[in-house]
Design a protein around this motif. Structure first.
Motif, PDB file in Angstrom:
ATOM      1  N   ASP A 139      -7.997  38.543 -81.445  1.00 18.16           N
ATOM      2  CA  ASP A 139      -7.879  37.787 -82.691  1.00 18.16           C
ATOM      3  C   ASP A 139      -7.180  38.666 -83.729  1.00 18.16           C
ATOM      4  N   GLY A 140      -6.201  38.092 -84.398  1.00 16.01           N
ATOM      5  CA  GLY A 140      -5.460  38.830 -85.418  1.00 16.01           C
ATOM      6  C   GLY A 140      -4.605  39.946 -84.867  1.00 16.01           C
ATOM      7  N   MET A 141      -4.333  39.925 -83.550  1.00 16.72           N
ATOM      8  CA  MET A 141      -3.599  41.021 -82.927  1.00 16.72           C
ATOM      9  C   MET A 141      -2.581  40.477 -81.935  1.00 16.72           C
ATOM     10  N   LEU A 142      -1.656  41.329 -81.566  1.00 16.97           N
ATOM     11  CA  LEU A 142      -0.738  41.100 -80.457  1.00 16.97           C
ATOM     12  C   LEU A 142      -1.034  42.149 -79.405  1.00 16.97           C
ATOM     13  N   GLY A 143      -1.554  41.694 -78.265  1.00 19.15           N
ATOM     14  CA  GLY A 143      -1.826  42.609 -77.162  1.00 19.15           C
ATOM     15  C   GLY A 143      -0.675  42.592 -76.175  1.00 19.15           C
ATOM     16  N   LEU A 144      -0.257  43.770 -75.721  1.00 16.93           N
ATOM     17  CA  LEU A 144       0.859  43.903 -74.789  1.00 16.93           C
ATOM     18  C   LEU A 144       0.394  44.650 -73.552  1.00 16.93           C
ATOM     19  N   SER A 145       0.851  44.187 -72.393  1.00 17.47           N
ATOM     20  CA  SER A 145       0.461  44.822 -71.136  1.00 17.47           C
ATOM     21  C   SER A 145       1.673  44.967 -70.237  1.00 17.47           C
ATOM     22  N   ASP A 146       1.742  46.097 -69.494  1.00 16.04           N
ATOM     23  CA  ASP A 146       2.810  46.262 -68.509  1.00 16.04           C
ATOM     24  C   ASP A 146       2.280  46.248 -67.082  1.00 16.04           C
ATOM     25  N   ASP A 147       0.938  46.037 -66.940  1.00 15.44           N
ATOM     26  CA  ASP A 147       0.383  45.980 -65.588  1.00 15.44           C
ATOM     27  C   ASP A 147      -0.624  44.851 -65.396  1.00 15.44           C
ATOM     28  N   LEU A 189       7.213  43.058 -70.277  1.00 20.98           N
ATOM     29  CA  LEU A 189       5.818  43.118 -70.704  1.00 20.98           C
ATOM     30  C   LEU A 189       5.235  41.715 -70.694  1.00 20.98           C
ATOM     31  N   HIS A 190       3.933  41.657 -70.792  1.00 20.00           N
ATOM     32  CA  HIS A 190       3.273  40.378 -71.055  1.00 20.00           C
ATOM     33  C   HIS A 190       2.574  40.487 -72.403  1.00 20.00           C
ATOM     34  N   GLY A 191       2.637  39.425 -73.202  1.00 16.56           N
ATOM     35  CA  GLY A 191       2.040  39.459 -74.531  1.00 16.56           C
ATOM     36  C   GLY A 191       1.011  38.368 -74.732  1.00 16.56           C
ATOM     37  N   THR A 192      -0.061  38.707 -75.440  1.00 17.72           N
ATOM     38  CA  THR A 192      -1.078  37.728 -75.856  1.00 17.72           C
ATOM     39  C   THR A 192      -1.346  37.932 -77.331  1.00 17.72           C
ATOM     40  N   GLU A 193      -1.210  36.875 -78.113  1.00 19.27           N
ATOM     41  CA  GLU A 193      -1.430  36.953 -79.559  1.00 19.27           C
ATOM     42  C   GLU A 193      -2.523  35.974 -79.950  1.00 19.27           C
ATOM     43  N   GLY A 194      -3.468  36.438 -80.777  1.00 22.26           N
ATOM     44  CA  GLY A 194      -4.614  35.623 -81.125  1.00 22.26           C
ATOM     45  C   GLY A 194      -4.651  35.186 -82.571  1.00 22.26           C
ATOM     46  N   GLY A 207       8.703  29.374 -82.082  1.00 24.12           N
ATOM     47  CA  GLY A 207       9.898  29.408 -81.252  1.00 24.12           C
ATOM     48  C   GLY A 207       9.717  28.698 -79.929  1.00 24.12           C
ATOM     49  N   GLY A 208       8.519  28.222 -79.647  1.00 24.58           N
ATOM     50  CA  GLY A 208       8.266  27.471 -78.428  1.00 24.58           C
ATOM     51  C   GLY A 208       8.374  28.270 -77.146  1.00 24.58           C
ATOM     52  N   GLN A 209       8.187  29.585 -77.209  1.00 26.26           N
ATOM     53  CA  GLN A 209       8.386  30.425 -76.026  1.00 26.26           C
ATOM     54  C   GLN A 209       7.120  30.652 -75.207  1.00 26.26           C
ATOM     55  N   ARG A 210       5.947  30.452 -75.808  1.00 24.06           N
ATOM     56  CA  ARG A 210       4.706  30.845 -75.154  1.00 24.06           C
ATOM     57  C   ARG A 210       3.786  29.650 -74.942  1.00 24.06           C
ATOM     58  N   ASP A 211       2.808  29.852 -74.083  1.00 24.78           N
ATOM     59  CA  ASP A 211       1.823  28.818 -73.797  1.00 24.78           C
ATOM     60  C   ASP A 211       0.550  29.060 -74.602  1.00 24.78           C
ATOM     61  N   GLY A 212      -0.098  27.976 -75.013  1.00 27.19           N
ATOM     62  CA  GLY A 212      -1.336  28.083 -75.763  1.00 27.19           C
ATOM     63  C   GLY A 212      -2.549  28.159 -74.861  1.00 27.19           C
ATOM     64  N   ARG A 213      -3.538  28.910 -75.299  1.00 27.34           N
ATOM     65  CA  ARG A 213      -4.809  29.021 -74.581  1.00 27.34           C
ATOM     66  C   ARG A 213      -5.938  29.149 -75.591  1.00 27.34           C
ATOM     67  N   ALA A 214      -7.028  28.423 -75.366  1.00 25.58           N
ATOM     68  CA  ALA A 214      -8.229  28.591 -76.190  1.00 25.58           C
ATOM     69  C   ALA A 214      -9.160  29.525 -75.432  1.00 25.58           C
ATOM     70  N   PRO A 266      -7.995  30.809 -80.334  1.00 24.87           N
ATOM     71  CA  PRO A 266      -6.718  30.264 -79.888  1.00 24.87           C
ATOM     72  C   PRO A 266      -5.707  31.395 -79.688  1.00 24.87           C
ATOM     73  N   GLN A 267      -5.002  31.345 -78.564  1.00 26.38           N
ATOM     74  CA  GLN A 267      -4.044  32.396 -78.239  1.00 26.38           C
ATOM     75  C   GLN A 267      -2.719  31.803 -77.780  1.00 26.38           C
ATOM     76  N   LEU A 268      -1.671  32.610 -77.909  1.00 22.97           N
ATOM     77  CA  LEU A 268      -0.371  32.338 -77.314  1.00 22.97           C
ATOM     78  C   LEU A 268      -0.072  33.441 -76.307  1.00 22.97           C
ATOM     79  N   ARG A 269       0.396  33.040 -75.110  1.00 22.19           N
ATOM     80  CA  ARG A 269       0.636  34.005 -74.043  1.00 22.19           C
ATOM     81  C   ARG A 269       2.004  33.756 -73.416  1.00 22.19           C
ATOM     82  N   GLY A 270       2.673  34.851 -73.040  1.00 28.84           N
ATOM     83  CA  GLY A 270       3.966  34.682 -72.391  1.00 28.84           C
ATOM     84  C   GLY A 270       4.586  35.995 -71.984  1.00 28.84           C
ATOM     85  N   GLU A 271       5.632  35.881 -71.147  1.00 28.16           N
ATOM     86  CA  GLU A 271       6.378  37.049 -70.700  1.00 28.16           C
ATOM     87  C   GLU A 271       7.334  37.515 -71.789  1.00 28.16           C
ATOM     88  N   ILE A 272       7.525  38.822 -71.856  1.00 25.84           N
ATOM     89  CA  ILE A 272       8.469  39.429 -72.797  1.00 25.84           C
ATOM     90  C   ILE A 272       9.446  40.238 -71.958  1.00 25.84           C
TER      91      ILE A 272
END
Length: 617
Positions: free
Chosen positions: A427-435, A490-495, A531-538, A555-561
């Motif tokens: 929540d209130g963050m952008l999490g990034l992962s490479d694995d 990377l993969h990103g998740t923003e809350g 920008g319509g690039q990511r998928d929503g997830r609750a 509520p989150q947005l998730r997608g490939e970067i």
């Protein structure tokens, strides 16, 4: 009837409208501690949990912290039946031959913190805690305080603790080295930033320690010091400036911005309002100061913050060790009693006689350049967009200082498993992962600027990955823009904001392309990809991660970067449920022009004050 955890809160059901209500609240908070005083009265041990300091210091903490409320109570003329208990505890705790001796201070030590309350009590109540002591006990107490004050205190608000001890020693006629007092008063001035704001030491932190420590102690000093008119005037002038800004950390219902460390001290956050009253400083109209003070206590009176025996728990909105600091013992929450400082004032003081005035909640955003925030007042909430702060020393420092946004109504979450990327709240963050398992979030900023109502930061989750972030308030919404430059995918998740989750999956969740919305019985939270690039997830967050409620949905947005440069644009909203929320939900802000944002920062941006110290890990 099922058990209601809130009913164990000693403030529960107290209307907290009058001075008598506040006095009752203090007594009700203290009384559950009585069974836990040791036989010699020098130690108060509340449970088996530990802090990083030794058990004797933790027991002293349990003994001393209630004095922040009990001392004003007696100074205001009220009866208190247990001063003999405290006299006995002071005598035994400072007697090296007694089994309940607190232990000698030989370096920077937690005992230094707790001795400040004793110095404060000696200054206000020598007739109750000093004069009745036998001479041997006086000698031991004076020797203990004098020995402790010769060591270096932590390079932050701790410097006030020696000064408070010195006020007590002076009142009791004990000789001591006054040059040490002056030295720390001068060094504390070095933490002053301007416009009423301090930092808590030479660090990138401007948090609740400014109202409930730096100004709180400074205002006590301004009332009790002798022959220091110039510094007293400075402390009062700074506090008057600060009050005009810090009121924007409090919402219309009395909740305060959940931000930073030491939030287990709870209503100590409202100590600034009581300290202004204690110092007879009408920095704002008395009705507004009183309203802030009383609403804050009332807000806390409804939260399940105590164990079943009425003892305050470690936690924030409920018992929660996950969010605690390594210096939180079971007695730590009783710093909350600092809020009761106005009980030292008579009933006819204008603070007590004033009619409560509502909070000042401007419709326009409020920029605060020193902490690096832009504050929005929304319904029942304060939202603070944030850039420029960091804390690498404390557990969950990124969550407590480096999120993009903080809130009084929705708090914030700490993660419970840093190796579970897909289960994180963010929540209130952008999490990034490479694995897909580990993740990085913003922990610090290389650049932090503010231009009008817009914040900008540049940060690096990895040495070879750069993120530029703009934060912009937009009515009930706020917009985040992230430009990510990475040499690998990377993969990103923003809350968005975390809201309370109902049992039996009764909440209404909407997940889809570019959007996620969660509706509970009380709140609505939404996040939209502009920008319509990511998928929503609750995301149903792991339990006990949020500070205010134990189970949440985010509520989150998730997608490939992909490798290269990617721009993400996000709109975020959370409001109390109702027609107004649904109307705002339909008015998603448009994607901003990135070129315009760049030009604004380039032409008008100034450096956020909080980042100006080069803090290193």
């Amino acid at each position: 009837m099922t058990y209601d955890p809130a009913s164990a809160n000693p403030l529960f059901g107290n209307p907290l409208k009058t001075r008598a209500d506040v006095e009752k609240g203090l007594r009700d908070l203290f009384n559950p501690l009585l069974p836990y005083f040791s036989e010699g009265a020098a130690r108060v041990r509340l449970d088996g949990g530990a802090a990083h300091f030794d058990r004797a210091a933790a027991d002293l903490e349990g003994f001393a912290r209630p004095l922040w409320g009990l001392t004003p109570l007696a100074a205001g003329g009220a009866e208190f039946d247990h001063w003999e208990l405290y006299r006995r505890g002071l005598a035994n705790g400072t007697d090296p031959e007694h089994p309940e001796y607190w232990g000698q201070v030989n370096s920077t030590d937690q005992r230094m913190v707790e001795l400040a309350a004793i110095g404060f009590t000696l200054r206000l109540l020598p007739h109750l805690v000093w004069e009745p002591l036998p001479q041997k006990a006086k000698d031991n107490l004076a020797a203990y305080l004098k020995h402790a004050r010769q060591f270096d205190y932590a390079d932050n608000n701790w410097k006030f603790f020696r000064i408070l001890v010195d006020l007590g020693l002076e009142e009791c006629g004990v000789e001591f080295d006054r040059s040490l007092t002056e030295k720390y008063l001068e060094e504390l001035d070095g933490f002053y930033l301007g416009d009423g704001w301090y930092r808590d030491g030479n660090v990138r932190r401007v948090d609740h320690y400014i109202p409930f420590a730096m100004h709180f102690y400074g205002l006590i000093y301004s009332k009790l010091a002798r022959n220091d008119d110039k510094r007293v005037a400075a402390y009062r002038e700074r506090a008057a400036l600060f009050a005009k800004d810090i009121r924007h950390w409090f919402d219309e219902d009395g909740g305060t911005l959940a931000f930073g460390r030491s939030l287990t001290y709870r209503f100590a956050c409202g100590g600034i309002w009581g300290a202004l009253a204690f110092a007879d400083l009408e920095a704002l109209p008395w009705g507004e100061i009183k309203g802030q003070f009383m609403r804050h206590l009332r807000w806390w009176s409804t939260q399940p913050i105590a164990n079943r025996d009425g003892v305050l728990s470690v936690g924030y909105g409920y018992p929660n060790l996950i969010m605690s600091e390594n210096y939180n013992s079971a007695g730590s929450p009783y710093w909350a009693l600092k809020a009761f400082l106005p009980l030292a004032l008579p009933a006819d003081h204008p603070f007590w006689t004033a009619e409560e005035a509502p909070a000042v909640t401007p419709s326009e955003p409020v920029p605060l350049k020193h902490p690096g925030m832009v504050v929005q007042h929304t319904a029942g909430n304060v939202v603070a967009l944030s850039s420029g702060q960091q804390n690498w020393q404390m557990r969950w420092g990124a969550e407590k200082y480096a999120k993009f946004v903080y809130s009084s109504r929705y708090g914030f979450s700490v993660e419970s498993d840093e190796r579970a990327y897909n289960g994180a709240a963010f929540d209130g963050m952008l999490g990034l992962s490479d694995d897909g398992r580990h993740y990085r979030v913003r922990e610090s900023n290389e650049v932090a600027q503010i231009a009008g109502h817009t914040l900008f930061a540049q940060w690096k989750p990895w040495a070879d990955v750069s993120v530029e972030t703009w934060l912009v308030p937009q009515g009930d919404w706020h917009v985040r823009v992230h430009r990510i430059t990475t040499p690998r995918a990377l993969h990103g998740t923003e809350g968005g904001f975390a809201i309370g989750r109902a049992d039996l999956n009764a909440d209404k969740l909407s997940e889809g392309a570019g959007r996620a919305v969660a509706r509970s019985q009380s709140d609505v939270s939404a996040i939209v990809d502009l920008g319509g690039q990511r998928d929503g997830r609750a995301q149903k967050a792991l339990p006990n991660t949020n500070l205010i409620v134990a189970k949440t949905i985010v509520p989150q947005l998730r997608g490939e970067i992909p490798a290269g440069t990617t721009v993400l644009m996000t709109a975020v909203l959370a409001l109390p449920a109702g027609a107004a929320a649904e109307t705002s939900l339909d008015k998603v802000p448009a994607a901003p022009d990135l070129g315009v944002l760049e030009a604004l920062i380039r032409e008008e941006g100034i450096e956020v004050t909080a980042i100006q110290v080069a803090e290193r890990f």
